[in-house]
Motif scaffolding. Structure first.
Motif, PDB file in Angstrom:
ATOM      1  N   PHE A 158      61.829  34.247  51.571  1.00  0.00           N
ATOM      2  CA  PHE A 158      60.375  33.965  52.325  1.00  0.00           C
ATOM      3  C   PHE A 158      60.059  32.709  51.901  1.00  0.00           C
ATOM      4  O   PHE A 158      60.070  32.135  50.863  1.00  0.00           O
ATOM      5  CB  PHE A 158      59.552  35.024  51.647  1.00  0.00           C
ATOM      6  CG  PHE A 158      58.228  34.881  52.438  1.00  0.00           C
ATOM      7  CD1 PHE A 158      57.959  35.572  53.581  1.00  0.00           C
ATOM      8  CD2 PHE A 158      57.131  34.126  51.890  1.00  0.00           C
ATOM      9  CE1 PHE A 158      56.855  35.256  54.321  1.00  0.00           C
ATOM     10  CE2 PHE A 158      56.027  33.988  52.685  1.00  0.00           C
ATOM     11  CZ  PHE A 158      55.873  34.581  53.691  1.00  0.00           C
ATOM     12  N   ALA A 159      59.697  31.964  52.997  1.00  0.00           N
ATOM     13  CA  ALA A 159      59.217  30.565  52.991  1.00  0.00           C
ATOM     14  C   ALA A 159      58.235  30.165  53.750  1.00  0.00           C
ATOM     15  O   ALA A 159      57.908  30.811  54.742  1.00  0.00           O
ATOM     16  CB  ALA A 159      60.615  29.647  53.540  1.00  0.00           C
ATOM     17  N   LEU A 160      57.373  29.027  53.399  1.00  0.00           N
ATOM     18  CA  LEU A 160      56.330  28.703  54.052  1.00  0.00           C
ATOM     19  C   LEU A 160      55.960  27.307  53.869  1.00  0.00           C
ATOM     20  O   LEU A 160      56.385  26.552  52.752  1.00  0.00           O
ATOM     21  CB  LEU A 160      55.016  29.497  53.872  1.00  0.00           C
ATOM     22  CG  LEU A 160      54.432  29.255  52.131  1.00  0.00           C
ATOM     23  CD1 LEU A 160      53.434  28.296  52.022  1.00  0.00           C
ATOM     24  CD2 LEU A 160      53.741  30.785  51.988  1.00  0.00           C
ATOM     25  N   VAL A 161      55.354  26.649  54.982  1.00  0.00           N
ATOM     26  CA  VAL A 161      54.960  25.162  54.748  1.00  0.00           C
ATOM     27  C   VAL A 161      53.556  25.069  54.494  1.00  0.00           C
ATOM     28  O   VAL A 161      52.875  25.885  55.750  1.00  0.00           O
ATOM     29  CB  VAL A 161      55.721  24.244  55.767  1.00  0.00           C
ATOM     30  CG1 VAL A 161      55.146  22.935  55.662  1.00  0.00           C
ATOM     31  CG2 VAL A 161      57.225  24.301  55.512  1.00  0.00           C
ATOM     32  N   GLY A 162      52.720  24.452  54.039  1.00  0.00           N
ATOM     33  CA  GLY A 162      51.454  24.427  53.968  1.00  0.00           C
ATOM     34  C   GLY A 162      50.898  23.120  53.521  1.00  0.00           C
ATOM     35  O   GLY A 162      51.559  22.206  53.272  1.00  0.00           O
ATOM     36  N   SER A 163      49.469  22.948  53.757  1.00  0.00           N
ATOM     37  CA  SER A 163      48.889  21.723  53.234  1.00  0.00           C
ATOM     38  C   SER A 163      48.127  21.884  52.003  1.00  0.00           C
ATOM     39  O   SER A 163      46.967  22.723  52.157  1.00  0.00           O
ATOM     40  CB  SER A 163      47.881  21.130  54.232  1.00  0.00           C
ATOM     41  OG  SER A 163      48.870  20.850  55.623  1.00  0.00           O
ATOM     42  N   ARG A 164      48.410  21.468  50.845  1.00  0.00           N
ATOM     43  CA  ARG A 164      47.956  22.077  49.749  1.00  0.00           C
ATOM     44  C   ARG A 164      46.830  20.675  49.261  1.00  0.00           C
ATOM     45  O   ARG A 164      47.287  19.741  49.585  1.00  0.00           O
ATOM     46  CB  ARG A 164      48.808  22.088  48.383  1.00  0.00           C
ATOM     47  CG  ARG A 164      49.468  20.917  47.943  1.00  0.00           C
ATOM     48  CD  ARG A 164      50.412  21.292  46.805  1.00  0.00           C
ATOM     49  NE  ARG A 164      50.897  20.058  46.330  1.00  0.00           N
ATOM     50  CZ  ARG A 164      50.255  19.298  45.132  1.00  0.00           C
ATOM     51  NH1 ARG A 164      49.048  19.786  44.754  1.00  0.00           N
ATOM     52  NH2 ARG A 164      50.845  18.128  44.779  1.00  0.00           N
ATOM     53  N   PHE A 165      45.861  21.310  48.659  1.00  0.00           N
ATOM     54  CA  PHE A 165      44.677  20.502  48.137  1.00  0.00           C
ATOM     55  C   PHE A 165      45.264  19.939  46.915  1.00  0.00           C
ATOM     56  O   PHE A 165      45.682  20.678  45.867  1.00  0.00           O
ATOM     57  CB  PHE A 165      43.451  21.133  47.975  1.00  0.00           C
ATOM     58  CG  PHE A 165      42.291  20.086  47.642  1.00  0.00           C
ATOM     59  CD1 PHE A 165      41.756  19.286  48.484  1.00  0.00           C
ATOM     60  CD2 PHE A 165      41.946  20.216  46.243  1.00  0.00           C
ATOM     61  CE1 PHE A 165      40.871  18.344  47.908  1.00  0.00           C
ATOM     62  CE2 PHE A 165      40.941  19.260  45.707  1.00  0.00           C
ATOM     63  CZ  PHE A 165      40.319  18.200  46.535  1.00  0.00           C
ATOM     64  N   ASP A 166      45.317  18.611  46.385  1.00  0.00           N
ATOM     65  CA  ASP A 166      45.851  18.115  44.980  1.00  0.00           C
ATOM     66  C   ASP A 166      44.674  18.129  44.096  1.00  0.00           C
ATOM     67  O   ASP A 166      43.976  17.130  44.223  1.00  0.00           O
ATOM     68  CB  ASP A 166      46.388  16.628  45.340  1.00  0.00           C
ATOM     69  CG  ASP A 166      47.212  16.255  44.180  1.00  0.00           C
ATOM     70  OD1 ASP A 166      47.059  16.852  42.976  1.00  0.00           O
ATOM     71  OD2 ASP A 166      48.096  15.454  44.466  1.00  0.00           O
ATOM     72  N   TRP A 167      44.829  19.026  43.504  1.00  0.00           N
ATOM     73  CA  TRP A 167      43.745  19.191  42.357  1.00  0.00           C
ATOM     74  C   TRP A 167      43.974  18.350  41.203  1.00  0.00           C
ATOM     75  O   TRP A 167      42.811  17.904  40.576  1.00  0.00           O
ATOM     76  CB  TRP A 167      43.792  20.641  41.884  1.00  0.00           C
ATOM     77  CG  TRP A 167      43.256  21.808  42.719  1.00  0.00           C
ATOM     78  CD1 TRP A 167      43.970  22.591  43.536  1.00  0.00           C
ATOM     79  CD2 TRP A 167      42.001  21.818  42.955  1.00  0.00           C
ATOM     80  NE1 TRP A 167      43.242  23.249  44.490  1.00  0.00           N
ATOM     81  CE2 TRP A 167      41.739  23.013  44.214  1.00  0.00           C
ATOM     82  CE3 TRP A 167      40.737  21.593  42.684  1.00  0.00           C
ATOM     83  CZ2 TRP A 167      40.754  23.332  44.729  1.00  0.00           C
ATOM     84  CZ3 TRP A 167      39.445  21.948  43.438  1.00  0.00           C
ATOM     85  CH2 TRP A 167      39.658  22.770  44.325  1.00  0.00           C
ATOM     86  N   ALA A 168      45.084  17.982  40.793  1.00  0.00           N
ATOM     87  CA  ALA A 168      45.344  16.955  39.950  1.00  0.00           C
ATOM     88  C   ALA A 168      44.731  15.333  40.447  1.00  0.00           C
ATOM     89  O   ALA A 168      44.368  14.863  39.583  1.00  0.00           O
ATOM     90  CB  ALA A 168      46.772  16.482  39.403  1.00  0.00           C
ATOM     91  N   ALA A 169      44.772  14.989  41.753  1.00  0.00           N
ATOM     92  CA  ALA A 169      44.260  13.858  42.031  1.00  0.00           C
ATOM     93  C   ALA A 169      42.787  13.796  42.103  1.00  0.00           C
ATOM     94  O   ALA A 169      42.104  13.217  41.802  1.00  0.00           O
ATOM     95  CB  ALA A 169      44.789  13.655  43.681  1.00  0.00           C
ATOM     96  N   GLU A 170      42.365  15.171  42.487  1.00  0.00           N
ATOM     97  CA  GLU A 170      40.655  15.364  42.464  1.00  0.00           C
ATOM     98  C   GLU A 170      40.290  15.111  41.245  1.00  0.00           C
ATOM     99  O   GLU A 170      39.149  14.580  40.922  1.00  0.00           O
ATOM    100  CB  GLU A 170      40.507  16.901  42.975  1.00  0.00           C
ATOM    101  CG  GLU A 170      39.121  17.164  43.305  1.00  0.00           C
ATOM    102  CD  GLU A 170      38.207  17.473  42.087  1.00  0.00           C
ATOM    103  OE1 GLU A 170      36.939  17.722  42.007  1.00  0.00           O
ATOM    104  OE2 GLU A 170      38.633  18.162  40.983  1.00  0.00           O
ATOM    105  N   LEU A 171      40.880  15.567  39.901  1.00  0.00           N
ATOM    106  CA  LEU A 171      40.251  15.083  38.588  1.00  0.00           C
ATOM    107  C   LEU A 171      40.112  13.845  38.464  1.00  0.00           C
ATOM    108  O   LEU A 171      39.671  13.068  37.439  1.00  0.00           O
ATOM    109  CB  LEU A 171      41.298  15.631  37.599  1.00  0.00           C
ATOM    110  CG  LEU A 171      41.435  17.177  37.620  1.00  0.00           C
ATOM    111  CD1 LEU A 171      42.398  17.567  36.428  1.00  0.00           C
ATOM    112  CD2 LEU A 171      40.034  17.782  36.933  1.00  0.00           C
ATOM    113  N   GLU A 172      41.050  12.851  39.046  1.00  0.00           N
ATOM    114  CA  GLU A 172      41.008  11.587  39.007  1.00  0.00           C
ATOM    115  C   GLU A 172      40.227  10.734  40.099  1.00  0.00           C
ATOM    116  O   GLU A 172      39.871   9.525  40.199  1.00  0.00           O
ATOM    117  CB  GLU A 172      42.672  10.851  39.130  1.00  0.00           C
ATOM    118  CG  GLU A 172      43.477  11.314  38.082  1.00  0.00           C
ATOM    119  CD  GLU A 172      44.901  10.833  38.424  1.00  0.00           C
ATOM    120  OE1 GLU A 172      45.061  10.278  39.743  1.00  0.00           O
ATOM    121  OE2 GLU A 172      45.843  11.262  37.721  1.00  0.00           O
TER     122      GLU A 172
END
Length: 158
Positions: free
Chosen positions: A51-65
């Motif tokens: 099962f596969a998908l492609v999505g747009s993830r929010f980068d939580w690590a970048a948000e910490l910076e």
């Protein structure tokens, strides 16, 4: 480690995670929280048991910076024996779902069980799997976004 270009030559490491148990899956889930997934960008390949998908993830690590960014990411699960959908219709391929969590529920015969992809609004996809085997990879591009995802905590009942 692979890198993905950002605006004006800045670089950010591309995320590549492999989950082989429920603890690994919890880490993968944290990176996928609030990923936006188009129904038409999900597929089940029964001959390959994938099962596969492609999505747009929010980068939580970048948000910490202090950066608000999203990144295209691919996710796939191996050893999938069956897929069940709740409130997800293939007849609406352009519908965007907000992924909240990816969890594992052990089955009666270890190491098998069910991986549940839980989306906002009560939608869910359940994958009956032989074992936990998932991979998340940033596939680019990366872009700035104006808003940080948030959740209405007022409606949560203790």
């Amino acid at each position: 480690m692979a890198v993905t270009p950002l605006d004006k030559g800045l670089l950010a490491p591309a995320l590549r995670l492999h989950a082989l148990d429920s603890e690994d899956l919890a880490l993968l889930s944290a990176h996928l929280q609030d990923a936006l997934v188009r129904v038409g960008d999900m597929t089940y390949l029964p001959a390959k048991r994938r099962f596969a998908l492609v999505g747009s993830r929010f980068d939580w690590a970048a948000e910490l910076e202090g950066r608000l960014e999203r990144c295209r990411a691919g996710l796939h699960f191996e050893g999938v024996q069956r897929v069940r959908c709740n409130r997800v219709s293939r007849e609406q391929p352009d519908l965007i779902l907000d992924l909240l969590a990816v969890t594992f529920e052990p089955g009666p015969e270890a190491p098998g069980g069910t991986i549940r992809l839980t989306f906002a609004g009560g939608a869910a996809i359940c994958l009956d799997v032989e074992c936990v085997e998932a991979q998340l990879t940033d596939i680019g591009p990366r872009w700035k976004t104006a808003a940080r995802p948030s959740h209405d905590t007022q409606s949560v009942v203790p």
